[in-house]
Design a protein around this motif. Structure first.
Motif, PDB file in Angstrom:
ATOM      1  N   VAL A  80       0.690  -1.167  -0.141  1.00 44.20           N
ATOM      2  CA  VAL A  80       0.007   0.102   0.092  1.00 44.20           C
ATOM      3  C   VAL A  80       0.873   1.393   0.140  1.00 44.20           C
ATOM      4  CG1 VAL A  80      -1.732   1.267   1.210  1.00 44.20           C
ATOM      5  CG2 VAL A  80      -1.832  -1.158   1.397  1.00 44.20           C
ATOM      6  N   HIS A  81       0.694   2.109  -0.927  1.00 46.74           N
ATOM      7  CA  HIS A  81       1.157   3.581  -0.914  1.00 46.74           C
ATOM      8  C   HIS A  81       0.408   4.649  -0.549  1.00 46.74           C
ATOM      9  CE1 HIS A  81       5.133   1.723  -2.445  1.00 46.74           C
ATOM     10  NE2 HIS A  81       4.281   1.125  -3.337  1.00 46.74           N
ATOM     11  N   ALA A  82       0.599   5.827   0.000  1.00 50.68           N
ATOM     12  CA  ALA A  82      -0.092   6.891   0.104  1.00 50.68           C
ATOM     13  C   ALA A  82       0.564   7.927  -0.003  1.00 50.68           C
ATOM     14  CB  ALA A  82      -1.000   6.595   1.315  1.00 50.68           C
ATOM     15  N   GLU A  83       0.161   9.320  -0.442  1.00 49.61           N
ATOM     16  CA  GLU A  83       0.912  10.635  -0.165  1.00 49.61           C
ATOM     17  C   GLU A  83      -0.336  11.442   0.193  1.00 49.61           C
ATOM     18  OE1 GLU A  83       2.027  12.139  -4.021  1.00 49.61           O
ATOM     19  OE2 GLU A  83       3.951  10.409  -4.096  1.00 49.61           O
ATOM     20  N   GLU A  84      -0.128  12.420   1.258  1.00 50.47           N
ATOM     21  CA  GLU A  84      -0.918  13.419   1.574  1.00 50.47           C
ATOM     22  C   GLU A  84      -0.358  14.553   2.250  1.00 50.47           C
ATOM     23  OE1 GLU A  84      -4.139  13.621   1.499  1.00 50.47           O
ATOM     24  OE2 GLU A  84      -4.753  11.583   0.565  1.00 50.47           O
ATOM     25  N   ALA A  85      -1.095  15.690   2.519  1.00 52.39           N
ATOM     26  CA  ALA A  85      -0.448  17.026   3.091  1.00 52.39           C
ATOM     27  C   ALA A  85      -0.239  16.982   4.406  1.00 52.39           C
ATOM     28  CB  ALA A  85      -1.407  18.077   2.726  1.00 52.39           C
ATOM     29  N   THR A  86      -1.065  16.177   5.238  1.00 49.29           N
ATOM     30  CA  THR A  86      -0.924  16.165   6.667  1.00 49.29           C
ATOM     31  C   THR A  86      -0.364  14.886   7.283  1.00 49.29           C
ATOM     32  OG1 THR A  86      -2.936  16.117   7.395  1.00 49.29           O
ATOM     33  CG2 THR A  86      -2.147  18.332   7.242  1.00 49.29           C
TER      34      THR A  86
END
Length: 131
Positions: A80-86
């Motif tokens: 699983v991969h994820a990118e977010e601002a916070t």
């Protein structure tokens, strides 16, 4: 009701959560609670793996927080991969994606075992309906 009360054997969960860059302990703790919520439930096969959290040094990056998880659930590998601002948004997104992938892996095995009849080329009925 606890695990001891029901007599169900809890499966061991060994998932390491680590951070690189400017990741504070509070963000790591929040990610750990989210990952434990998904992988700590009863009924899962043995779980092991690693979750990596990273914060980009560039302040102008749109999504400076990134996460990558490689978790082995029984015999299957969940990535699983994820990118977010916070950090909190990242943990929530990671939890949602991880839950979906783990559910898919667990239920895929159930569907494969529930085949009603063999196909015609394996000696089943020609019309595909059970006899």
């Amino acid at each position: 009701m606890t695990v001891r009360d029901t007599g169900i054997q809890q499966t061991p969960t060994t998932v390491r959560v680590r951070g690189t860059g400017a990741v504070d302990e509070q963000a790591l703790a929040y990610v750990r609670t989210k990952v434990d919520a998904v992988l700590g439930r009863s009924g899962l096969p043995p779980v092991s793996g690693e979750v990596r959290i990273e914060k980009a040094a560039a302040h102008h990056a749109g999504h400076p927080w990134t996460a990558g998880a490689e978790i082995r659930v029984g015999r299957d590998l969940v990535v699983v991969h994820a990118e977010e601002a916070t950090a909190h948004e990242l943990a929530d997104r990671l939890q949602d994606r991880l839950r979906g992938q783990v559910e898919r892996v667990v239920h895929r095995g159930d569907a494969a075992r529930k085949s009603a009849t063999p196909p015609p080329w394996r000696g089943g009925p020609a019309d595909g309906r059970p006899e």
